[in-house]
Design a protein around this motif. Structure first.
Motif, PDB file in Angstrom:
ATOM      1  N   UNK A 183       0.828  -1.203   0.000  1.00  8.74           N
ATOM      2  CA  UNK A 183       0.000   0.000   0.000  1.00  8.74           C
ATOM      3  C   UNK A 183       0.861   1.251   0.000  1.00  8.74           C
ATOM      4  N   UNK A 184       0.174   2.337  -0.315  1.00  9.15           N
ATOM      5  CA  UNK A 184       0.828   3.643  -0.250  1.00  9.15           C
ATOM      6  C   UNK A 184       0.134   4.444   0.841  1.00  9.15           C
ATOM      7  N   UNK A 185       0.855   5.393   1.395  1.00 12.77           N
ATOM      8  CA  UNK A 185       0.254   6.325   2.351  1.00 12.77           C
ATOM      9  C   UNK A 185       0.545   7.730   1.860  1.00 12.77           C
ATOM     10  N   UNK A 186      -0.437   8.597   1.975  1.00  9.65           N
ATOM     11  CA  UNK A 186      -0.238   9.978   1.522  1.00  9.65           C
ATOM     12  C   UNK A 186      -0.686  10.916   2.629  1.00  9.65           C
ATOM     13  N   UNK A 187       0.075  12.002   2.835  1.00  8.82           N
ATOM     14  CA  UNK A 187      -0.284  12.974   3.873  1.00  8.82           C
ATOM     15  C   UNK A 187       0.109  14.367   3.397  1.00  8.82           C
ATOM     16  N   UNK A 188      -0.443  15.362   4.059  1.00 10.49           N
ATOM     17  CA  UNK A 188      -0.026  16.738   3.806  1.00 10.49           C
ATOM     18  C   UNK A 188       0.296  17.360   5.162  1.00 10.49           C
ATOM     19  N   UNK A 189       0.676  18.635   5.134  1.00 12.18           N
ATOM     20  CA  UNK A 189       1.012  19.331   6.375  1.00 12.18           C
ATOM     21  C   UNK A 189      -0.157  19.297   7.373  1.00 12.18           C
ATOM     22  N   UNK A 190      -1.374  19.315   6.861  1.00 15.52           N
ATOM     23  CA  UNK A 190      -2.528  19.439   7.754  1.00 15.52           C
ATOM     24  C   UNK A 190      -3.406  18.210   7.821  1.00 15.52           C
ATOM     25  N   UNK A 191      -3.210  17.266   6.904  1.00 15.57           N
ATOM     26  CA  UNK A 191      -4.125  16.116   6.863  1.00 15.57           C
ATOM     27  C   UNK A 191      -3.444  14.870   7.406  1.00 15.57           C
ATOM     28  N   UNK A 192      -4.140  14.191   8.283  1.00 18.05           N
ATOM     29  CA  UNK A 192      -3.645  12.882   8.719  1.00 18.05           C
ATOM     30  C   UNK A 192      -3.626  11.968   7.498  1.00 18.05           C
ATOM     31  N   UNK A 193      -2.714  10.991   7.491  1.00 22.34           N
ATOM     32  CA  UNK A 193      -2.537  10.204   6.267  1.00 22.34           C
ATOM     33  C   UNK A 193      -3.771   9.417   5.834  1.00 22.34           C
ATOM     34  N   UNK A 194      -3.859   9.225   4.504  1.00 17.52           N
ATOM     35  CA  UNK A 194      -4.815   8.266   3.936  1.00 17.52           C
ATOM     36  C   UNK A 194      -3.978   7.098   3.432  1.00 17.52           C
ATOM     37  N   UNK A 195      -4.468   5.896   3.629  1.00 17.42           N
ATOM     38  CA  UNK A 195      -3.722   4.708   3.200  1.00 17.42           C
ATOM     39  C   UNK A 195      -4.466   4.059   2.040  1.00 17.42           C
ATOM     40  N   UNK A 196      -3.745   3.785   0.967  1.00 16.64           N
ATOM     41  CA  UNK A 196      -4.361   3.326  -0.274  1.00 16.64           C
ATOM     42  C   UNK A 196      -3.813   1.952  -0.639  1.00 16.64           C
TER      43      UNK A 196
ATOM     44  N   UNK B 112      -7.464   5.953  -7.312  1.00 15.47           N
ATOM     45  CA  UNK B 112      -8.913   5.932  -7.519  1.00 15.47           C
ATOM     46  C   UNK B 112      -9.620   5.809  -6.170  1.00 15.47           C
ATOM     47  N   UNK B 113      -8.911   5.272  -5.184  1.00  8.94           N
ATOM     48  CA  UNK B 113      -9.526   5.077  -3.861  1.00  8.94           C
ATOM     49  C   UNK B 113      -9.307   6.268  -2.925  1.00  8.94           C
ATOM     50  N   UNK B 114      -8.622   7.316  -3.398  1.00  4.42           N
ATOM     51  CA  UNK B 114      -8.397   8.467  -2.502  1.00  4.42           C
ATOM     52  C   UNK B 114      -9.727   9.192  -2.271  1.00  4.42           C
ATOM     53  N   UNK B 115     -10.122   9.381  -1.015  1.00  6.57           N
ATOM     54  CA  UNK B 115     -11.414  10.043  -0.762  1.00  6.57           C
ATOM     55  C   UNK B 115     -11.456  11.431  -1.414  1.00  6.57           C
ATOM     56  N   UNK B 116     -12.631  11.789  -1.926  1.00  6.00           N
ATOM     57  CA  UNK B 116     -12.822  13.070  -2.635  1.00  6.00           C
ATOM     58  C   UNK B 116     -12.633  14.267  -1.702  1.00  6.00           C
ATOM     59  N   UNK B 117     -12.817  14.038  -0.395  1.00  2.31           N
ATOM     60  CA  UNK B 117     -12.667  15.171   0.522  1.00  2.31           C
ATOM     61  C   UNK B 117     -11.258  15.240   1.129  1.00  2.31           C
ATOM     62  N   UNK B 118     -10.337  14.433   0.597  1.00  2.96           N
ATOM     63  CA  UNK B 118      -8.954  14.500   1.090  1.00  2.96           C
ATOM     64  C   UNK B 118      -8.281  15.693   0.409  1.00  2.96           C
ATOM     65  N   UNK B 119      -8.271  16.823   1.079  1.00  7.12           N
ATOM     66  CA  UNK B 119      -7.742  18.064   0.507  1.00  7.12           C
ATOM     67  C   UNK B 119      -7.516  19.037   1.644  1.00  7.12           C
ATOM     68  N   UNK B 120      -6.579  19.937   1.484  1.00 10.85           N
ATOM     69  CA  UNK B 120      -6.440  21.016   2.457  1.00 10.85           C
ATOM     70  C   UNK B 120      -6.234  22.322   1.693  1.00 10.85           C
ATOM     71  N   UNK B 121      -6.201  23.462   2.398  1.00  9.42           N
ATOM     72  CA  UNK B 121      -6.169  24.734   1.672  1.00  9.42           C
ATOM     73  C   UNK B 121      -4.949  24.881   0.753  1.00  9.42           C
ATOM     74  N   UNK B 122      -3.886  24.170   1.047  1.00  9.68           N
ATOM     75  CA  UNK B 122      -2.688  24.283   0.201  1.00  9.68           C
ATOM     76  C   UNK B 122      -2.705  23.279  -0.940  1.00  9.68           C
ATOM     77  N   UNK B 123      -3.302  22.116  -0.700  1.00 11.63           N
ATOM     78  CA  UNK B 123      -3.228  21.019  -1.660  1.00 11.63           C
ATOM     79  C   UNK B 123      -4.642  20.525  -1.947  1.00 11.63           C
ATOM     80  N   UNK B 124      -5.148  20.881  -3.107  1.00 11.14           N
ATOM     81  CA  UNK B 124      -6.501  20.464  -3.470  1.00 11.14           C
ATOM     82  C   UNK B 124      -6.544  18.991  -3.850  1.00 11.14           C
TER      83      UNK B 124
END
Ligand SMILES: Cc1cc2nc3c(=O)[nH]c(=O)nc-3n(C[C@H](O)[C@H](O)[C@H](O)COP(=O)(O)OP(=O)(O)OC[C@H]3O[C@@H](n4cnc5c(N)ncnc54)[C@H](O)[C@@H]3O)c2cc1C
Lengths: 275, 155
Positions: free
Chosen positions: A208-221, A242-254
């Motif tokens: 799996x992959x994990x993705x995070x931003x400065x403000x968002x706790x990671x999502x695991x794909x 394709x499995x990344x939730x549509x609301x996974x976004x923060x003000x810096x990273x849409x």
């Protein structure tokens, strides 16, 4: 107090409010204090900031004299990383570098030289700040967090509040010899991405992959099963994102940008890990 | 306990103080011992202005509880001799503008050279990024560390 960028609160130069200090020497003793409401103090590189941001504490359990909280070891096919291991010790540890070089390399890039000597991985995880990278690294690796009360929790499920009043003792990674790990942080703070592949007995790779931003706790794909990661990189990255939730976004990273950048970064990581 | 007796060595001299448990090292050094070279700025271990050496390890004195200094050797800029090669390199190479970050930068550099007497430029830059210079005099700071290394500052 003044709000400044990034949700930080401007520092106060004033003395901190007094607290009762406990200086346990064993895990059991430390755990009792933490369960009773004392706040654990490891390196203090985050806790002092939390207090200056308004955290009220009445009792502190200083972990610096607790035996057995620090260090890395490999036994029975499981890698154990003590919660009290500093970033500097962990990244340089020979057992870790041999067992899981990708993690050692990633850990070696956390924080500044000065923080690395005192900041611990336990403090990084338990501080509960999304921008700290421990949860992304260990969550992607499928690590288990073990607490002094005997309970365990998958690192990916760690959430600040849920773990208050529990003393973290170790991080456990099963079968490190079968894991391939890679961490991409060149786009930090916009996005960081971790990749972990597990080699199955028949040669297939799952992971799996994990993705995070400065403000968002990671999502695991989850990734589809792979046989030749380099050749299958683009398709696998597309399937994962394709499995990344549509609301996974923060003000810096849409969300659209995270999908595009995440896809490209993951495909590159898959090609690199295959090489 | 909410107060304790703290004994440590400060710039080579034994010192003892009764302190509140919540005393922060930077404040103790400044208020009780007059070490005003320990600068306070961010108060959250980010900027590096308050860097001191605790048994040779660079720490953010603004985010270190004073009780952690028990039994340790604490070095502040006041304990670094004028003829120290790092201090001299900073002075002679004008590796400062307003000077606020300079004590922390010098102590950081000393800690680096004690571990790695001949660092590369990249290693110096990575290490010294623990300190922020708001005058942005980084070029001269990096060069001063290189000069100090060549002058054998680790000795
Ligand atoms: C300048 C700077 C740069 C940084 N850069 C990065 C970076 O690039 N990437 C990154 O990931 N992080 C970064 N950090 C964060 C850093 O990794 C953390 O501050 C550090 O790991 C916290 O560890 P500590 O031992 O100092 O924790 P402490 O400050 O002692 O504790 C932090 C929190 O964890 C709790 N805690 C500590 N240990 C335990 C335990 N064993 N069980 C239960 N609770 C516990 C405490 O009660 C507290 O709530 C940075 C920090 C600073 C100051």
């Amino acid at each position: 107090m003044m709000r400044v960028a990034g949700g930080l609160v401007a520092a106060s130069q004033y003395a901190l409010p007094p607290f009762v200090l406990h200086r346990p020497t064993t895990v059991e003793e430390a755990s009792r204090h933490v369960a009773a409401g004392a706040v654990a103090l490891a390196g203090g590189t985050d806790l002092v900031a939390q207090i200056r941001e308004g955290l009220a504490i009445r009792e502190v359990a200083d972990l610096s004299q607790v035996r057995g909280l620090a260090g890395v070891s490999l036994a029975g096919g499981t890698l154990r990383i003590g919660a009290g291991t500093t970033h500097a010790e962990g990244a340089a540890d020979p057992a870790l570098r041999a067992a899981l070089p990708g993690l050692a390399e990633a850990w070696g890039r956390i924080a500044t030289a000065r923080v690395r000597f005192t900041g611990t991985i336990g403090g990084n995880l338990m501080a509960g700040r999304p921008r700290y990278e421990g949860r992304l690294l260990f969550g992607t690796l499928g690590a288990l967090l073990r607490f002094a009360d005997g309970t365990t929790l998958p690192a990916e499920r760690l959430a600040g509040e849920a773990s208050r009043h529990r003393l973290l003792t170790d991080i456990l990674i099963a079968g490190p010899e079968r894991l391939l790990f890679r961490y991409e942080r060149a786009l930090r703070p916009m996005m960081t991405l971790a990749l972990c592949l597990r080699r199955e007995a028949d040669g297939r790779l799952s992971g799996r992959a994990g993705i995070a931003t400065e403000r968002l706790a990671p999502a695991f794909l989850p990734l589809p099963e792979l046989r030749a990661p380099a050749a299958e990189a683009e398709a696998a990255a597309a399937a994962a994102f394709a499995a990344l939730p549509r609301d996974f976004a923060d003000p810096m990273s849409g969300n659209a940008w995270l999908r595009a950048a995440g896809h490209a970064t993951l495909a590159r990581a898959l090609k690199a890990i295959a090489a | 306990m909410s107060t304790l007796t703290l004994c440590f060595r400060l710039n080579g001299a034994e010192v003892t103080r009764e302190i509140p448990t919540s005393a922060v090292l930077a404040e103790l050094l400044r208020e009780e011992f007059g070490c005003t070279g320990v600068k306070l700025a961010c108060s959250r271990a980010v900027c590096g202005a308050c860097t001191v050496l605790l048994d040779g390890v660079p720490v953010a004195a603004c985010a270190t509880f004073a009780f952690r200094a028990e039994g340790a050797e604490v070095t502040t800029i006041e304990g670094v001799a004028e003829e120290d090669p790092v201090r001299r390199a900073f002075a002679e190479h004008s590796a400062f503008q307003c000077g606020y970050c300079t004590p922390g930068m010098i102590l950081l550099a000393k800690a680096l050279l004690a571990r790695n007497p001949a660092p590369t430029r990249e290693e110096i830059a990575a290490w010294m990024s623990s300190g922020l210079c708001r005058c942005t005099g980084y070029q001269m700071i990096l060069e001063a560390v290189e000069i100090a290394a060549r002058a054998g500052a680790s000795a």
